[in-house]
Every structure is written in structure tokens, then in C-alpha cells.
Design a protein around this motif. Structure first.
Motif, short mmCIF file in Angstrom:
data_model
loop_
_atom_site.label_atom_id
_atom_site.label_comp_id
_atom_site.label_asym_id
_atom_site.label_seq_id
_atom_site.Cartn_x
_atom_site.Cartn_y
_atom_site.Cartn_z
N ILE A 1 -4.22 3.36 0.34
CA ILE A 1 -5.03 2.67 -1.02
C ILE A 1 -3.76 1.46 -1.60
O ILE A 1 -2.46 1.19 -0.98
CB ILE A 1 -4.97 3.54 -1.77
N GLU B 1 -7.47 1.43 6.24
CA GLU B 1 -6.75 2.36 7.56
C GLU B 1 -6.15 1.31 8.69
O GLU B 1 -6.53 0.42 8.92
CB GLU B 1 -8.40 2.56 8.55
N PHE C 1 0.83 -1.23 -0.16
CA PHE C 1 -0.01 -0.24 -0.01
C PHE C 1 0.87 1.30 0.24
O PHE C 1 2.52 1.38 0.82
CB PHE C 1 -0.97 -0.12 1.17
N ASP D 1 -15.18 1.14 1.42
CA ASP D 1 -14.95 1.60 -0.51
C ASP D 1 -14.62 3.00 -0.54
O ASP D 1 -14.16 2.85 -1.43
CB ASP D 1 -16.59 1.64 -0.46
N ASN D 2 -14.98 4.19 0.54
CA ASN D 2 -14.38 5.61 0.88
C ASN D 2 -14.60 5.95 1.86
O ASN D 2 -14.94 5.18 2.81
CB ASN D 2 -15.01 5.62 -0.78
N THR E 1 -10.88 -1.77 6.60
CA THR E 1 -11.24 -1.16 4.82
C THR E 1 -12.73 -0.84 4.51
O THR E 1 -13.55 -1.20 5.02
CB THR E 1 -10.98 -2.73 4.50
N GLU F 1 0.76 5.58 0.97
CA GLU F 1 -0.11 6.61 1.51
C GLU F 1 -1.65 6.98 0.57
O GLU F 1 -0.93 7.82 -0.70
CB GLU F 1 0.51 7.69 2.69
N TYR F 2 -2.51 7.72 1.07
CA TYR F 2 -3.93 8.39 0.80
C TYR F 2 -3.73 9.22 0.12
O TYR F 2 -4.20 10.20 -0.47
CB TYR F 2 -4.74 7.82 1.36
N ALA G 1 -12.07 -1.05 -6.39
CA ALA G 1 -11.60 0.27 -5.16
C ALA G 1 -11.63 0.42 -4.33
O ALA G 1 -12.89 0.05 -3.97
CB ALA G 1 -11.75 0.97 -6.15
N ARG G 2 -10.68 0.39 -3.01
CA ARG G 2 -11.21 1.06 -2.17
C ARG G 2 -10.31 1.64 -1.14
O ARG G 2 -9.29 1.67 -1.68
CB ARG G 2 -11.37 -0.53 -1.48
N ILE G 3 -10.29 2.22 0.24
CA ILE G 3 -9.37 2.61 0.95
C ILE G 3 -8.76 1.03 2.30
O ILE G 3 -9.83 1.00 2.39
CB ILE G 3 -9.33 4.14 1.60
#
Length: 267
Positions: free
Chosen positions: A260, A161, A80, A218-219, A216, A82-83, A157-159
Motif C-alpha cells: 500500500i 502487487e 510503499f 482497487d482492492n 495495481t 506491506e499490505y 486508494a489502491r493496492i
């Protein structure tokens, strides 16, 4: 008459069995999960200073390291970035191992893996004047009994934490882990949509004692909504009101990163 009574009794028994069977199945599933041997995770964070280094590390992970670890039995490796990076990004890798022996023997096995050595040559043999990264921060984690195996979310597609809960001493750290396992916090997470990927106690690494876990979404809208649902959940309020589980007594600091997945990430 006797035959009618027998048929009636049989139907009643079947009906009762059908009602309790799902409950028994669910209980058995929970018991089986808690009795499973816990995995171990290496949480690896690469510090980078430019695009060249990022490309070097990503190429190594994608073409050399992950294929080699897959051959050794680590099948779901996450990578991953960083977002919302502060400065230049870090790369985060989550590497599961079935046992401590697998973890400790990996280095020796990779040294004898010709395919790995060839595919990772540029990274492994980089000159001091052009290092592929600045430093690697690495931690060894042991999975919680309440979630002994990493759970791979749907590929879309997802984020993610990544959260680390630090405690002021080992006793407090164990109490926070108890809150997740025996206290039922993991179950509440799953019910309100805080979808966990793994939970781990840090055995070796910085900022000990601590536990680390990954969620995790979705957004970010779903992230905010589900954390709000968690904060208002009656069961969570009940657990968090127990004096021995009060955050002020067992958690001294919370650190989090939004991530991400790389295109080649297996998580």
C-alpha cells in the motif's frame, strides 16, 4: 458531371481516411513507445525492526530524499509498506532514472546538495547504537521495450502487487522477457485489467536472473477477478501453449508482495 465525380471521390477518400486513421494512430503510438529510451529503476527495500526505524526512514524519504531526487529529474517516486506484513513491515521504494548516468551520478550530486544534507541529517548521521534501518536491499532494473516508461496510476486508494519471476539461467530469463515484449503478454495484462506500473529486467541485485514488475488494483477482489480473467484469456492460452514459453522451462520461482502506498508516495 465531372465536378460531381470529384466531390464523390473526395468524400470517399475522406471516409476511408477516417476509418484507417485511428488504426494508424494506434500503430504509431505503439511504435513510438517501443522506440523510446527505456528508463532505469532502483528498487529499494528497507528492512525495519520497530516503529522508530519506520518513522526515521519515512521522514528521510519524504523530507529529504524524494525532494532532492525530484530536483534532479526523478519525478515519480513510489514508497510503499506491506499490505499484510509478516512480522514488522518493510518499506519499498521505486525510484525511476532517465539514464544510467543519472543513476550513477546521483550519489555525488546528493553529497553536494546542502538542502538534502540538512533535511536528512538525522538519518544520514544516525549513531550505530540507533540505526534508522537494519539493512537496504537494492536492485537496478532496466525497463522493458514493451513498456519503456513507468505509468503512474490514478491517485486514489489502491493496492499494489510487486512480482519477481526468477529463472534458472540467463537464456531462460531472456525468453520470459521476450514473452512479455514480443509475445504480447503486456498487452493482455492491460486488456484484462492487470494494470502495470512498470516492468524491469534486473541488471544488478539478488536472485538473478529475474524480472520484476508492479501491478495495481482497487482492492483484493479486483485483484482476484482480473487474474482469473487473465488465466482464462484466449490469447494468453495461445501464448502460454507455445513450448518455448512454458513456465516450467523458463520460470523457476515466483515471489510476490502486496503493498500500500505511503501518504507521500508519488505513485
Amino acid at each position: 458531371m465531372k465536378r460531381r465525380k470529384f466531390v464523390k471521390a473526395s468524400l470517399l477518400t475522406s471516409a476511408v481516411t477516417s476509418l484507417i486513421h485511428p488504426v494508424n494512430q494506434a500503430a504509431a503510438a505503439v511504435t513510438a513507445q517501443q522506440n523510446a529510451n527505456p528508463e532505469f529503476y532502483e528498487l529499494r527495500i528497507y528492512s525495519l525492526k520497530n516503529a522508530r526505524q519506520r518513522k526515521a526512514v519515512e521522514s528521510y524519504l519524504q523530507n529529504a530524499y524524494i525532494p532532492a531526487l525530484n530536483r534532479l529529474g526523478s519525478k515519480t517516486i513510489g514508497v510503499f509498506s506491506e499490505y499484510l506484513p509478516q512480522g514488522f513491515t518493510k518499506l519499498v521504494a521505486v525510484i525511476p532514472f532517465n539514464s544510467l548516468d543519472d543513476y550513477f551520478n546521483t550519489s555525488d550530486k546528493l553529497a553536494k546538495d546542502d538542502a538534502y544534507q540538512q533535511a536528512g541529517a538525522d538519518y544520514l548521521n544516525a549513531e550505530a547504537t540507533a540505526p534508522p534501518y537494519e539493512r537496504i536491499e537494492s536492485s537496478l532494473l532496466k525497463a522493458f521495450v514493451g513498456m519503456p516508461k513507468l505509468e503512474v496510476p490514478e491517485k486514489k486508494a489502491r493496492i499494489f502487487e510487486l512480482r519477481r519471476y526468477e529463472s534458472h539461467n540467463e537464456t531462460a530469463g531472456r525468453k520470459k522477457i521476450e514473452m512479455f515484449n514480443q509475445g504480447g503478454e503486456i498487452s493482455i495484462f492491460k486488456r484484462v485489467g492487470l494494470t502495470p506500473v512498470f516492468f524491469g529486467e534486473t541488471l544488478i541485485g539478488p536472485m538473478r536472473p529475474n524480472l520484476t514488475y508492479m501491478l495495481t488494483f482497487d482492492n483484493m477482489d479486483e485483484h482476484d477477478q482480473n487474474w482469473k480473467a487473465f488465466g482464462g484469456d484466449p490469447e494468453w492460452k495461445k501464448i502460454s501453449s507455445v513450448p518455448e514459453f512454458a513456465d516450467a522451462k523458463i520460470v523457476s520461482n515466483i515471489n510476490r508482495m502486496f503493498l500500500i502506498p505511503a501518504a507521500f508516495s508519488q505513485i
